[in-house]
Design a protein around this motif. Structure first.
Motif, PDB file in Angstrom:
ATOM      1  N   ILE A 167       0.853  -1.202   0.000  1.00 20.14           N
ATOM      2  CA  ILE A 167       0.000   0.000   0.000  1.00 20.14           C
ATOM      3  C   ILE A 167       0.885   1.247   0.000  1.00 20.14           C
ATOM      4  O   ILE A 167       0.729   2.155  -0.819  1.00 20.14           O
ATOM      5  CB  ILE A 167      -0.933  -0.004   1.243  1.00 20.14           C
ATOM      6  N   TYR A 168       1.843   1.251   0.926  1.00 16.18           N
ATOM      7  CA  TYR A 168       2.766   2.390   1.018  1.00 16.18           C
ATOM      8  C   TYR A 168       3.521   2.572  -0.301  1.00 16.18           C
ATOM      9  O   TYR A 168       3.656   3.677  -0.815  1.00 16.18           O
ATOM     10  CB  TYR A 168       3.738   2.122   2.180  1.00 16.18           C
ATOM     11  N   GLY A 169       3.984   1.453  -0.852  1.00 14.85           N
ATOM     12  CA  GLY A 169       4.810   1.508  -2.064  1.00 14.85           C
ATOM     13  C   GLY A 169       4.028   2.010  -3.273  1.00 14.85           C
ATOM     14  O   GLY A 169       4.515   2.861  -4.035  1.00 14.85           O
ATOM     15  N   ILE A 170       2.822   1.498  -3.456  1.00 14.79           N
ATOM     16  CA  ILE A 170       2.021   1.911  -4.625  1.00 14.79           C
ATOM     17  C   ILE A 170       1.758   3.418  -4.542  1.00 14.79           C
ATOM     18  O   ILE A 170       1.883   4.146  -5.526  1.00 14.79           O
ATOM     19  CB  ILE A 170       0.699   1.101  -4.685  1.00 14.79           C
ATOM     20  N   TYR A 171       1.446   3.883  -3.329  1.00 12.25           N
ATOM     21  CA  TYR A 171       1.178   5.317  -3.165  1.00 12.25           C
ATOM     22  C   TYR A 171       2.422   6.136  -3.545  1.00 12.25           C
ATOM     23  O   TYR A 171       2.338   7.094  -4.315  1.00 12.25           O
ATOM     24  CB  TYR A 171       0.772   5.610  -1.712  1.00 12.25           C
ATOM     25  N   HIS A 172       3.564   5.741  -3.032  1.00 12.75           N
ATOM     26  CA  HIS A 172       4.763   6.567  -3.253  1.00 12.75           C
ATOM     27  C   HIS A 172       5.285   6.479  -4.685  1.00 12.75           C
ATOM     28  O   HIS A 172       5.809   7.454  -5.216  1.00 12.75           O
ATOM     29  CB  HIS A 172       5.839   6.240  -2.210  1.00 12.75           C
ATOM     30  N   ILE A 173       5.120   5.340  -5.307  1.00 13.22           N
ATOM     31  CA  ILE A 173       5.511   5.243  -6.723  1.00 13.22           C
ATOM     32  C   ILE A 173       4.626   6.189  -7.541  1.00 13.22           C
ATOM     33  O   ILE A 173       5.112   6.962  -8.372  1.00 13.22           O
ATOM     34  CB  ILE A 173       5.412   3.782  -7.220  1.00 13.22           C
ATOM     35  N   CYS A 174       3.334   6.151  -7.288  1.00 13.29           N
ATOM     36  CA  CYS A 174       2.414   7.003  -8.070  1.00 13.29           C
ATOM     37  C   CYS A 174       2.627   8.481  -7.784  1.00 13.29           C
ATOM     38  O   CYS A 174       2.481   9.320  -8.659  1.00 13.29           O
ATOM     39  CB  CYS A 174       0.966   6.638  -7.768  1.00 13.29           C
ATOM     40  N   ARG A 175       2.959   8.816  -6.550  1.00 10.72           N
ATOM     41  CA  ARG A 175       3.157  10.218  -6.182  1.00 10.72           C
ATOM     42  C   ARG A 175       4.428  10.797  -6.803  1.00 10.72           C
ATOM     43  O   ARG A 175       4.594  12.002  -6.889  1.00 10.72           O
ATOM     44  CB  ARG A 175       3.251  10.348  -4.651  1.00 10.72           C
ATOM     45  N   ASN A 176       5.332   9.929  -7.178  1.00  9.07           N
ATOM     46  CA  ASN A 176       6.622  10.399  -7.701  1.00  9.07           C
ATOM     47  C   ASN A 176       6.700  10.100  -9.201  1.00  9.07           C
ATOM     48  O   ASN A 176       7.034   8.982  -9.614  1.00  9.07           O
ATOM     49  CB  ASN A 176       7.730   9.672  -6.934  1.00  9.07           C
ATOM     50  N   GLU A 177       6.396  11.138  -9.958  1.00  7.89           N
ATOM     51  CA  GLU A 177       6.212  10.948 -11.407  1.00  7.89           C
ATOM     52  C   GLU A 177       7.402  10.269 -12.089  1.00  7.89           C
ATOM     53  O   GLU A 177       7.237   9.356 -12.904  1.00  7.89           O
ATOM     54  CB  GLU A 177       6.027  12.327 -12.028  1.00  7.89           C
ATOM     55  N   GLN A 178       8.596  10.720 -11.713  1.00  9.69           N
ATOM     56  CA  GLN A 178       9.796  10.176 -12.369  1.00  9.69           C
ATOM     57  C   GLN A 178       9.992   8.684 -12.044  1.00  9.69           C
ATOM     58  O   GLN A 178      10.310   7.878 -12.917  1.00  9.69           O
ATOM     59  CB  GLN A 178      10.998  10.978 -11.905  1.00  9.69           C
ATOM     60  N   VAL A 179       9.782   8.359 -10.789  1.00 10.89           N
ATOM     61  CA  VAL A 179       9.921   6.958 -10.368  1.00 10.89           C
ATOM     62  C   VAL A 179       8.892   6.108 -11.110  1.00 10.89           C
ATOM     63  O   VAL A 179       9.210   5.046 -11.665  1.00 10.89           O
ATOM     64  CB  VAL A 179       9.714   6.822  -8.829  1.00 10.89           C
ATOM     65  N   HIS A 180       7.674   6.605 -11.146  1.00 14.49           N
ATOM     66  CA  HIS A 180       6.575   5.890 -11.799  1.00 14.49           C
ATOM     67  C   HIS A 180       6.934   5.619 -13.266  1.00 14.49           C
ATOM     68  O   HIS A 180       6.811   4.490 -13.762  1.00 14.49           O
ATOM     69  CB  HIS A 180       5.305   6.759 -11.691  1.00 14.49           C
ATOM     70  N   ARG A 181       7.392   6.677 -13.945  1.00  6.96           N
ATOM     71  CA  ARG A 181       7.699   6.550 -15.385  1.00  6.96           C
ATOM     72  C   ARG A 181       8.826   5.525 -15.613  1.00  6.96           C
ATOM     73  O   ARG A 181       8.718   4.645 -16.462  1.00  6.96           O
ATOM     74  CB  ARG A 181       8.099   7.933 -15.947  1.00  6.96           C
ATOM     75  N   LYS A 182       9.887   5.633 -14.791  1.00  7.31           N
ATOM     76  CA  LYS A 182      11.026   4.716 -14.995  1.00  7.31           C
ATOM     77  C   LYS A 182      10.626   3.258 -14.746  1.00  7.31           C
ATOM     78  O   LYS A 182      11.037   2.345 -15.460  1.00  7.31           O
ATOM     79  CB  LYS A 182      12.184   5.098 -14.066  1.00  7.31           C
ATOM     80  N   LEU A 183       9.795   3.067 -13.742  1.00  3.10           N
ATOM     81  CA  LEU A 183       9.380   1.701 -13.425  1.00  3.10           C
ATOM     82  C   LEU A 183       8.541   1.122 -14.564  1.00  3.10           C
ATOM     83  O   LEU A 183       8.764  -0.018 -15.007  1.00  3.10           O
ATOM     84  CB  LEU A 183       8.594   1.684 -12.107  1.00  3.10           C
ATOM     85  N   VAL A 184       7.595   1.919 -15.051  1.00  7.23           N
ATOM     86  CA  VAL A 184       6.713   1.423 -16.121  1.00  7.23           C
ATOM     87  C   VAL A 184       7.548   1.124 -17.375  1.00  7.23           C
ATOM     88  O   VAL A 184       7.341   0.080 -18.026  1.00  7.23           O
ATOM     89  CB  VAL A 184       5.579   2.443 -16.406  1.00  7.23           C
ATOM     90  N   GLU A 185       8.504   1.998 -17.692  1.00  3.39           N
ATOM     91  CA  GLU A 185       9.355   1.752 -18.873  1.00  3.39           C
ATOM     92  C   GLU A 185      10.072   0.406 -18.752  1.00  3.39           C
ATOM     93  O   GLU A 185      10.114  -0.387 -19.679  1.00  3.39           O
ATOM     94  CB  GLU A 185      10.406   2.861 -19.000  1.00  3.39           C
TER      95      GLU A 185
END
Ligand code: HEM
Length: 503
Positions: free
Chosen positions: A318-336
């Motif tokens: 829960i904590y992780g999903i929230y913080h990944i989504c809140r951090n645009e750059q992290v989110h983008r790099k992970l999805v790539e």
């Protein structure tokens, strides 16, 4: 009247002597700390639990900021915020033991979590490792298959809401996932939380209320719980329903069903390898040094595993999903990374996910900053004492360390409060790992560490590969937490709008 007054004066004088002794003539009196906590721990606990529930960890943090790495957190207790001392307490061969005053309140004594005696602990630990928690590739593959199957089920349900454009309750989904995984692993059948319309189950609800109430009623509650062990279930329902004992009573019929269904089957080495945890704990060939567990102790171990394995991983997710989504750059790099590694959603697997560097970095950062078990884990100083910065600390004193503080210690972690997975991709990251306190270290480190990693890999990879994830109606304030041994988020459940990715 005069006699009563005299008696009162006498009692007050005795009390004053005790307090003065604790504050100024105790072996730990040189250390600064919570004066009220030392003078009157009961009053202090009442104040903490009624007025500042789950906030002790933050008070300890402030004391460390003011006074340095060692503060006195109780009559006989020090709280230590120094990574090098933490390494000494937890090194292999360490003679520090769990503190019964604390563990008897949060666990059953004869369980993997509650054992104080190292020999008893080792015997139980080795049965459980052989049954389900061994870090061998073969066993991890076995765990991975179970986790992949549950994650697919969860994401199929998420998909329905995605198509209908309805927000998804991520919080409940993650709680259901980890509970179904650990219940199936432990008891041979899952609780079916993932099939329930609102991802619920009586066990999960009990668990939640236990940790809501854990802090302020802790002591009384567990005394009641212990007394209740000898009372019929209907009676302690009235005494206090949400207790570990209640959980145990809920688990008993399920365990009984399972044990009965296995009766008559020949228990041999071969069947043991395939068997779930209950089989291993009740099998005469489980270990040379131990007898099969009686039904009460078996139930206590099962409840321990359900609790330890159910709530921790889900909170990290829960904590992780929230913080990944809140951090645009992290989110983008992970999805790539995920889109490259898995051309189609169905390609997502534990095997593929566990070798992805950025996903690994994200999980480490989630575990570092998210700390599902953030607070103090007390250990008793061995009989011979301990040399703490040149000062002798007598045996029997208690050292407390907390993952929440160690995982953000400024001597180790650069910009400790930032959620920054990139720190794990730098050349010194191997060095950092030894200071991670999330799973504890040494012989009493987390038994379910590999299972937790497995769930984190598969769930995060699948969720972010299959869906665009946008946080819905959830703020930083909702994600604040209190320390109720496990963390309890303060606000509304984490929700997200999910939509299918094109491929
Ligand atoms: C992210 C997830 C998890 C975290 C952060 C975590 C953390 C911890 C920590 C810090 C301890 C030491 C507690 C203490 O010393 O009192 C511990 C112990 C333990 N954990 Fe976990 N845990 C996680 C997942 C799991 C899972 C999935 C299981 C599965 C059953 C599990 C089972 C246990 C058990 C049985 C112990 C007691 C071990 C012993 O004392 O020998 N944990 N865990």
């Amino acid at each position: 009247m005069d006699q009563i007054l005299l008696c009162l004066c006498f009692l007050l004088a005795v009390r004053a002597v005790i307090v003065i002794r604790r504050l100024y003539f105790h072996p730990l009196s040189a250390y600064p700390g919570t004066k009220l906590g030392i003078a009157s721990p009961t009053l202090y606990k009442l104040y903490r639990n009624f007025k500042r529930r789950g906030q002790f960890i933050f008070e300890i943090e402030q004391l460390h900021q003011k006074h340095g790495p060692i503060v006195r957190s109780g009559i006989n207790d020090l709280h230590i915020n120094d990574p090098s001392i933490y390494l000494q307490i937890t090194k292999i061969g360490s003679r520090f033991r769990k503190d019964p005053k604390f563990y008897d309140r949060i666990s059953f004594r004869n369980t993997s979590l509650g054992f104080l005696d190292p020999y008893q602990h080792r015997a139980r630990h080795s049965i459980l490792v052989n049954a389900a928690f061994s870090p061998t590739p073969k066993n991890i593959q076995h765990l991975a298959r179970l986790v992949e199957q549950k994650v697919t089920k969860l994401c199929d349900r998420f998909d329905t809401w995605a198509v209908e454009g309805i927000p998804v309750n991520i919080h409940k989904g993650m709680k259901a996932l980890s509970m179904d995984v650990i219940s199936e692993l432990t008891m041979g059948r899952s609780f079916g939380c993932l099939d329930h319309p609102t991802f619920s189950n009586v066990f999960l609800e009990q668990l939640h209320s236990i940790f809501q109430e854990m802090t302020w009623m802790q002591k009384i509650l567990f005394t009641v719980a212990k007394v209740s062990l000898s009372t019929p279930p209907w009676m302690f329902r009235f005494v206090h329903p949400p207790t570990m004992v209640m959980m145990k009573e809920l688990a008993k019929p399920l365990i009984r069903d399972y044990v009965d269904s296995r009766k008559g089957e020949v228990s041999n080495e071969q069947s043991l390898q395939k068997a779930v945890i209950i089989d291993a704990l009740t099998s005469p060939s489980g270990s040379k040094n131990t007898k099969p567990l009686d039904f009460e102790t078996l139930s206590e171990e099962v409840v321990t595993l359900l609790t330890a394995g159910g709530d921790t991983v889900s909170s990290a997710l829960i904590y992780g999903i929230y913080h990944i989504c809140r951090n645009e750059q992290v989110h983008r790099k992970l999805v790539e990374e995920l889109l490259t590694a898995f051309p189609a959603t169905d390609d997502v697997s534990y095997q593929g996910a566990h070798s992805l560097p950025y996903l690994n970095a994200c999980i480490k950062e989630i575990l570092r900053t998210g700390n599902p078990l953030p607070g103090r884990l007390p250990r008793v100083v061995p009989q011979e004492g301990f040399d703490l910065y040149g000062r002798h600390i007598p045996g029997g004193c208690v050292f407390n360390t907390s993952a929440y503080l160690l995982n953000r210690h400024p001597s180790i972690w650069d910009r400790p409060d930032d959620f920054d997975p990139d720190r794990w991709l730098k050349s010194n990251s191997g060095l950092l790992e030894q200071y991670m306190a999330s799973f504890y270290r040494g012989t009493r480190q987390c038994l379910g560490k590999d299972l937790a990693w497995c769930e984190l890999y598969v769930m995060l990879a699948r969720l972010f590969r299959q869906f665009h994830v946008v946080i819905h109606d959830t703020s930083d304030a909702d994600m604040e937490w209190i320390d109720a041994v496990l963390i309890v988020f303060k606000g509304k459940n984490l929700k997200a709008m999910l939509s299918r990715r094109d491929t």
